[in-house]
Design an enzyme around this catalytic site. Structure first.
Site, PDB file in Angstrom:
ATOM      1  N   SER A  78     -41.735 -44.057   6.089  1.00  0.00           N
ATOM      2  CA  SER A  78     -42.883 -44.494   6.890  1.00  0.00           C
ATOM      3  C   SER A  78     -43.033 -43.768   8.221  1.00  0.00           C
ATOM      4  CB  SER A  78     -42.768 -46.004   7.160  1.00  0.00           C
ATOM      5  OG  SER A  78     -42.832 -46.744   5.958  1.00  0.00           O
ATOM      6  N   GLU A 121       0.774  -1.230   0.000  1.00  0.00           N
ATOM      7  CA  GLU A 121       0.000   0.000   0.000  1.00  0.00           C
ATOM      8  C   GLU A 121       0.817   1.298   0.000  1.00  0.00           C
ATOM      9  OE1 GLU A 121      -3.155  -0.126  -0.452  1.00  0.00           O
ATOM     10  OE2 GLU A 121      -3.404  -2.289  -0.188  1.00  0.00           O
TER      11      GLU A 121
END
Length: 720
Positions: free
Chosen positions: A344, A82
């Site tokens: 079931s 940066e």
């Protein structure tokens, strides 16, 4: 003239100094250390131990790194990425601004901002749209900050506030959650990778942008080498490393649960959330789920889910969404919340509805072939073992999970009322009844394990429904009656009856526990899903086994896949005190019935069994039987409907059946017939022997005496 020119040049030369004096003289506020009022919430188990920390929706950050806590390697990576002249400028780098201006003019668009690291900090402190006016404000703030903070403090503020994608903020959080490491343990390629993300985190972190991210990382690495931050050898090694994000290991034993918990807090979360999770039980269920998957992996089982509810207050004691939350193979999918076909496991609610409508467990229903008209033809469902048993009692049909009786029962009570009952229980079944049809009885809708287990807990609470409790103090826990309590208790008794379960599962299966427990299994089509759900008076346990891709398992049914895990869970829960079913409601009657007809015993009844009836449903005496003369003759062996199997290790000539009968009156003459052919009586007129041969057979006995004559017959099957 010359003097004026010199004065103007002097003022121009002094303008930066004057600008600096103006900027640093303006009032302002120093940035605070820390992340302000946005905090994580601590989630506690029932015993007060920390389960996890729920990250803030606005911010996943921290801890804040103070003096000496940022490694030099990361500082150098930040400067290379940066601001290479960070330690040389007063907050604004004129050379960088001029360079950016030229690059932007040449490209006819913004390709570089020229912002220093301090200017970027100013932007983080006061975010907003990037405009020329905003750029001047950043310059002013950067100069002001540089006049009051040393360079190390500015760098520390920037790295603690830098964005890393979404709500992830700060170096410590990024290192932990993206790389799974403490910031002090990062290698050069990892330090450069994190700082490469800061440029455009939401875009660069996407998998499709890995090449762009790699180029950015390598650019930072080369700058670090130029700045002597890493050696040439370290640079060469770092450039070869792939771009990989590691998952952070969270020691939370219930990650699926806490993730679901987090969805209930729409606004501000309380700082401390105390749950009902039993840590010891949670870890045990997690261990059992992992064991089950490992044991059945070769048969296609990859995942399992377990949910434990305390029936006393409906609190959730354990929630296992998958065996391993960090598993890249869909480990973060929550099996407790995933929608699957339940097989079931919905049948008990169908039978409960039927009992509410006046049916009884004693009455018989046909287990015979059935054809259902569907689009494209006729659907002919079968039972699991593809056998047909003729008339069976509802108790046996439910406990043995017979499909054909369930379909007939659904047709009798109606699909619409059945669907309405399921919705009242909490199942989110969105389609209309005609979409599901009778197949709803066999589980052709989709449910979650949470819905299913809550519904079984409702049955355990005698039909009173409440929302499962996730945390202490949760609102809306009032119980609402949705099922008849008598129907619930009768269904529970059938689901706990090992004798009634025998035709479908055999005696003493994994479903039989050393104490009372109601249980039901389920298997979806092509063995995609296994379920086993059941309860005692104290706990309801739901188990799902399968895989999240929906692939079929290799012959793994509910009794072989989910049932062993359910059994282990139940045995562990009741290791100190045996379980038992809830007490019977007042008014239930226990009456002797004929096991073949389901009616009260008649003159032809050879034996009786006991059955439970809710008030007002005990069958009335059959007037025809009352008027029918009593038959004094009883055939003891074979009894009607008996099934025999040949022993393959014994010679066929030695495999015989001793036929016996008794008569309450004197017998002077008898005739035994097997399929119409006479048999020779043995020592008594009421005894005979027959050779066993495969197939269906009928034995008829006719007797005579001074009182008159009588006959009795029985049909039986011999299995090869």
């Amino acid at each position: 003239m010359k003097k004026s020119l010199l004065t103007g040049l002097g003022l121009l030369a002094l303008s930066p100094l004057l600008l600096w004096i103006v900027c640093v003289s303006l009032p302002g506020h120093l940035p605070q250390e820390g992340y302000g009022r946005v905090k994580d919430s601590i989630v506690l188990a029932q015993n007060g131990q920390i389960l996890t920390r729920l990250k803030s929706r606005q911010l996943r950050a921290g801890p804040w790194l103070g003096k000496g806590e940022i490694p030099p390697l990361l500082e150098q990576a930040a400067l290379a990425a940066e601001d290479k002249r960070f330690y040389l400028h007063p907050g604004v780098d004129p050379m960088a601004l001029v360079r950016a201006m030229v690059q932007n003019l040449l490209a006819n668009k913004v390709v570089s901002g020229g912002s220093t690291l301090t200017m970027q900090l100013a932007r983080l402190l006061n975010p907003g749209p990037r405009t020329l006016q905003k750029k001047f404000k950043e310059i002013k703030t950067a100069l002001w900050l540089e006049a009051r903070l040393d360079k190390k403090a500015i760098l520390r503020q920037y790295l603690n506030r830098a964005p890393f994608g979404g709500p992830l903020q700060g170096l410590a959080a990024a290192s932990r959650e993206l790389l799974g490491k403490n910031q002090h343990n990062l290698a050069p390629h990892e330090a450069a990778l994190l700082l490469a993300l800061v440029k455009d985190p939401s875009r660069l972190i996407r998998p499709e942008n890995r090449n762009r991210l790699r180029k950015r990382r390598n650019h930072i690495l080369k700058k670090m080498a130029q700045n002597k931050a890493i050696s040439p050898d370290a640079l060469a090694e770092a450039l070869k490393m792939p771009v990989v994000f590691h998952k952070y290991y969270d020691p939370n034993p219930a990650p699926h649960f806490t993730r679901h918990l987090n969805t209930f807090f729409k606004g501000t979360r309380p700082p401390v959330i105390k749950t009902y999770i039993d840590l010891v039980l949670q870890r045990k269920m997690l261990h059992l789920a992992r064991e089950a998957c490992t044991k059945n992996q070769a048969r296609g089982v990859r995942q399992a889910a377990v949910l434990v509810i305390d029936n006393n207050d409906l609190s959730i004691k354990a929630w296992v969404g998958s065996p391993d939350f960090s598993d890249p193979d869909a480990g973060q999918v929550d099996g407790v919340l995933a929608r699957r076909q339940p097989g079931s496991t919905l049948k008990p609610f169908l039978y409960a509805l039927a009992l509410t409508k006046g049916h009884t467990l004693a009455e018989t229903i046909k287990d015979e072939p059935l054809g259902l008209i569907v689009s494209g033809g006729v659907f002919r469902p079968v039972d699991y073992d593809q056998r047909h048993r003729g008339p069976v009692r509802l108790r046996v049909a439910l406990a043995s999970s017979l499909n054909l009786p369930a379909l007939r029962l659904a047709d009798s009570v109606g699909v619409e009322p059945f669907l309405r009952t399921l919705r009242q229980l909490g199942f989110k079944l969105p389609r209309q009844a005609d979409h599901y049809g009778l197949g709803l009885a066999l589980g052709n809708g989709e449910v979650t394990l949470l819905e299913l287990t809550q519904a079984y807990a409702t049955m355990a609470n005698m039909g009173k429904k409440g929302r499962a409790g996730l945390w202490q103090g949760q609102a809306g826990q009032n119980l609402i009656p949705v099922l008849d309590p008598y129907a619930c208790r009768l269904v529970a008794d059938a689901l706990a009856d090992d004798w009634a379960r025998a035709p479908g599962f055999g005696r003493h299966s994994l479903l039989e526990l050393p104490f009372e427990a109601a249980v039901k299994t389920g298997t979806s089509q092509k063995y995609r899903d296994n379920w086993c759900v059941g309860f005692t008076g104290s706990y309801t346990v739901g188990v799902w086994v399968g895989n999240f891709q929906g692939k079929g398992m290799q012959g793994v049914s509910g009794i072989t896949g989910a049932a062993p895990l359910w059994r282990q869970a139940m045995l562990y829960l009741h290791k100190d005190k045996p379980g038992k079913l809830p007490p019977w409601p007042q008014g239930v009657e226990r009456v002797a019935i004929d096991p073949h007809t389901g009616k009260l015993p008649g003159p032809d009844t050879l034996a009786t069994i006991q059955e439970y009836f809710s008030p007002g449903t005990v069958p009335q005496p059959d007037q025809e039987n009352l008027e029918k003369p009593v038959n004094p003759l009883k055939l003891l062996a074979p009894f009607d409907g008996a099934v025999y199997a040949l022993d393959p290790d014994m010679p066929l000539l030695l495999q015989v059946l001793n036929c016996k009968a008794k008569c309450s009156r004197e017998v002077t003459q008898s005739k035994w017939l097997l399929d119409g052919a006479p048999l020779t009586p043995e020592r008594s007129l009421l005894e005979a022997r027959l050779a066993l041969k495969p197939g269906l057979h009928t034995v008829l006995l006719e007797v005579k005496g001074p009182w008159g004559e009588a006959s009795q017959k029985a049909g039986f099957r011999v299995m090869p």
